[in-house]
Motif scaffolding. Structure first.
Motif, mmCIF file in Angstrom:
data_model
loop_
_atom_site.group_PDB
_atom_site.id
_atom_site.type_symbol
_atom_site.label_atom_id
_atom_site.label_comp_id
_atom_site.label_asym_id
_atom_site.label_seq_id
_atom_site.Cartn_x
_atom_site.Cartn_y
_atom_site.Cartn_z
ATOM 1 N N ASN A 12 8.049 3.329 -5.619
ATOM 2 C CA ASN A 12 8.188 1.913 -5.005
ATOM 3 C C ASN A 12 9.463 1.095 -4.930
ATOM 4 N N GLN A 36 7.475 10.696 -12.652
ATOM 5 C CA GLN A 36 7.941 9.242 -12.465
ATOM 6 C C GLN A 36 8.091 8.809 -13.743
ATOM 7 N N ALA A 38 9.056 5.270 -14.710
ATOM 8 C CA ALA A 38 8.823 4.304 -14.903
ATOM 9 C C ALA A 38 7.937 3.856 -13.602
ATOM 10 N N ARG A 40 5.121 2.058 -11.611
ATOM 11 C CA ARG A 40 4.458 0.560 -11.415
ATOM 12 C C ARG A 40 2.982 0.587 -11.061
ATOM 13 N N TRP A 47 2.106 2.805 -14.538
ATOM 14 C CA TRP A 47 1.296 4.060 -13.898
ATOM 15 C C TRP A 47 1.973 5.003 -14.395
ATOM 16 N N MET A 55 2.502 11.052 -6.410
ATOM 17 C CA MET A 55 2.858 10.011 -6.604
ATOM 18 C C MET A 55 3.944 9.581 -5.355
ATOM 19 N N GLY A 56 3.502 8.683 -4.341
ATOM 20 C CA GLY A 56 4.666 8.327 -3.337
ATOM 21 C C GLY A 56 4.339 6.939 -2.440
ATOM 22 N N ASP A 101 -8.903 0.385 -5.058
ATOM 23 C CA ASP A 101 -9.240 1.539 -5.943
ATOM 24 C C ASP A 101 -10.076 2.601 -5.480
ATOM 25 N N LYS A 108 -11.658 5.617 -12.297
ATOM 26 C CA LYS A 108 -10.717 5.521 -11.634
ATOM 27 C C LYS A 108 -9.685 6.928 -11.169
ATOM 28 N N ILE A 112 -3.239 1.636 -5.865
ATOM 29 C CA ILE A 112 -2.254 1.467 -4.931
ATOM 30 C C ILE A 112 -1.643 0.057 -4.880
ATOM 31 N N LEU A 113 -0.642 0.191 -4.967
ATOM 32 C CA LEU A 113 0.718 -1.002 -5.342
ATOM 33 C C LEU A 113 1.383 -1.353 -4.002
ATOM 34 N N GLY A 124 2.731 1.860 -2.495
ATOM 35 C CA GLY A 124 2.721 2.916 -3.257
ATOM 36 C C GLY A 124 1.442 3.310 -3.780
ATOM 37 N N ILE A 125 1.197 4.890 -3.700
ATOM 38 C CA ILE A 125 -0.122 5.347 -4.090
ATOM 39 C C ILE A 125 0.069 6.415 -5.202
HETATM 40 O O1 LIG Z 1 -2.383 -0.098 -10.853
HETATM 41 C C1 LIG Z 1 -2.514 0.430 -9.733
HETATM 42 O O2 LIG Z 1 -3.829 0.768 -9.628
HETATM 43 C C2 LIG Z 1 -1.576 0.909 -9.020
HETATM 44 C C3 LIG Z 1 -0.894 1.955 -9.134
HETATM 45 C C4 LIG Z 1 0.145 2.631 -8.223
HETATM 46 C C5 LIG Z 1 0.788 3.788 -8.686
HETATM 47 C C6 LIG Z 1 1.868 4.342 -7.507
HETATM 48 S S1 LIG Z 1 2.547 5.887 -8.032
HETATM 49 C C7 LIG Z 1 3.557 5.921 -6.618
HETATM 50 C C8 LIG Z 1 4.158 4.295 -6.618
HETATM 51 N N1 LIG Z 1 5.301 4.038 -7.153
HETATM 52 C C9 LIG Z 1 5.024 3.454 -8.457
HETATM 53 O O3 LIG Z 1 5.909 2.934 -9.281
HETATM 54 N N2 LIG Z 1 3.782 2.869 -8.441
HETATM 55 C C10 LIG Z 1 2.972 3.376 -7.147
#
Ligand SMILES: O=C(O)CCCC[C@@H]1SC[C@@H]2NC(=O)N[C@@H]21
Length: 239
Positions: A12, A36, A38, A40, A47, A55-56, A101, A108, A112-113, A124-125
């Motif tokens: 992300n 990854q 760091a 998020r 994450w 992770m994408g 989610d 879980k 998704i962010l 981001g997923i």
């Molecule tokens: O907290 C959540 O449920 C959302 C998590 C999202 C994680 C993905 S991994 C790929 C993308 N890059 C990141 O840093 N975060 C998202």
């Protein structure tokens, strides 16, 4: 185009930086990382990555006249649901928890962010294909607990295709078909949940479906319904 890198901090963060520096990015482009460092998550959480997990991130350009950008989180959830549903031997255990989610049973499986940058949104997923991290406040699961590990690259291709289909439907027909698909994949109405609101408040009740605009209905103990526009939903039994 799907680009894969062996390691990065956060896919992300990388796409946001690319947008800020004016790099040419198109809808349909995905950046996928093998690892990854760091990652998020929502609500300022991190994450955790895992070898073989997905992770994408991808981008969507916001345009006047299209549904609100925040509903892209429902769109991503439906695309992910369709991708994973086809991989499971007992797919009925797979449900969506508002807003985006994916749960297997009560655990879980993915996150998704959404992060906005001017006229674009980075989506981001993260999906626990192979391993699931221990989470402090909820159960987590990986797909390998329910069947063979899917090939990460094939998974990415299928997810990108579902995402593109949903995006076109969202732009052409608006929110209605998306909400219908989301509802069909949703955890059942009446599920006991607890909502952590952005102002720090917490309220418990029963999940009562979603509104036509994608916000969530929470049935309170006195029978009234509270409409939740933002927040973190936790299954009451995980609490
Ligand atoms: O907290 C959540 O449920 C959302 C998590 C999202 C994680 C993905 S991994 C790929 C993308 N890059 C990141 O840093 N975060 C998202």
């Amino acid at each position: 185009m799907i680009r894969t890198v062996p390691e990065t901090g956060s896919t992300n963060a990388d796409l946001l930086a690319a947008l800020r520096s004016g790099e040419p990015l198109n809808e349909g482009d995905w950046l996928i990382a093998d690892r990854q460092s760091a990652g998020r998550g929502r609500q300022g959480r991190g994450w955790q990555d895992g070898h073989g997990n997905f992770m994408g991130s991808t981008i969507v350009r916001t345009q006047p006249g299209q549904p609100p950008a925040h509903t892209l989180s429902l769109l991503a959830a439906v695309a992910l649901f369709d991708t994973i549903h086809a991989l499971l031997q007992r797919p009925h255990r797979l449900v969506l928890k508002w807003p985006n989610d994916l749960l297997i049973g009560d655990a879980k499986l993915s996150g998704i962010l959404l992060e906005a940058e001017r006229d674009a949104v980075v989506i981001g997923i993260g999906v626990n294909l192979v391993s699931a991290p221990d989470l402090p406040d909820r159960k987590s699961a990986a797909l390998t607990q329910f069947g063979p590990a899917p090939d990460r690259d094939a998974f990415a291709e299928t997810l990108a295709a579902h995402f593109a289909t949903e995006l076109q439907r969202w732009r052409t027909y608006g929110l209605e078909p998306l909400i219908r698909s989301w509802n069909a994949a949703s955890m059942p109405k009446g599920t006991p949940i607890s909502v952590h609101e952005p102002d720090g408040g917490q309220v418990g009740g029963l999940f009562d479906g979603i509104e036509p605009d994608g916000s969530m209905r929470l049935r309170l103990a006195d029978g009234s319904v509270r409409v939740i526009h933002a927040g973190d939903v936790i299954l009451a039994e995980n609490n």
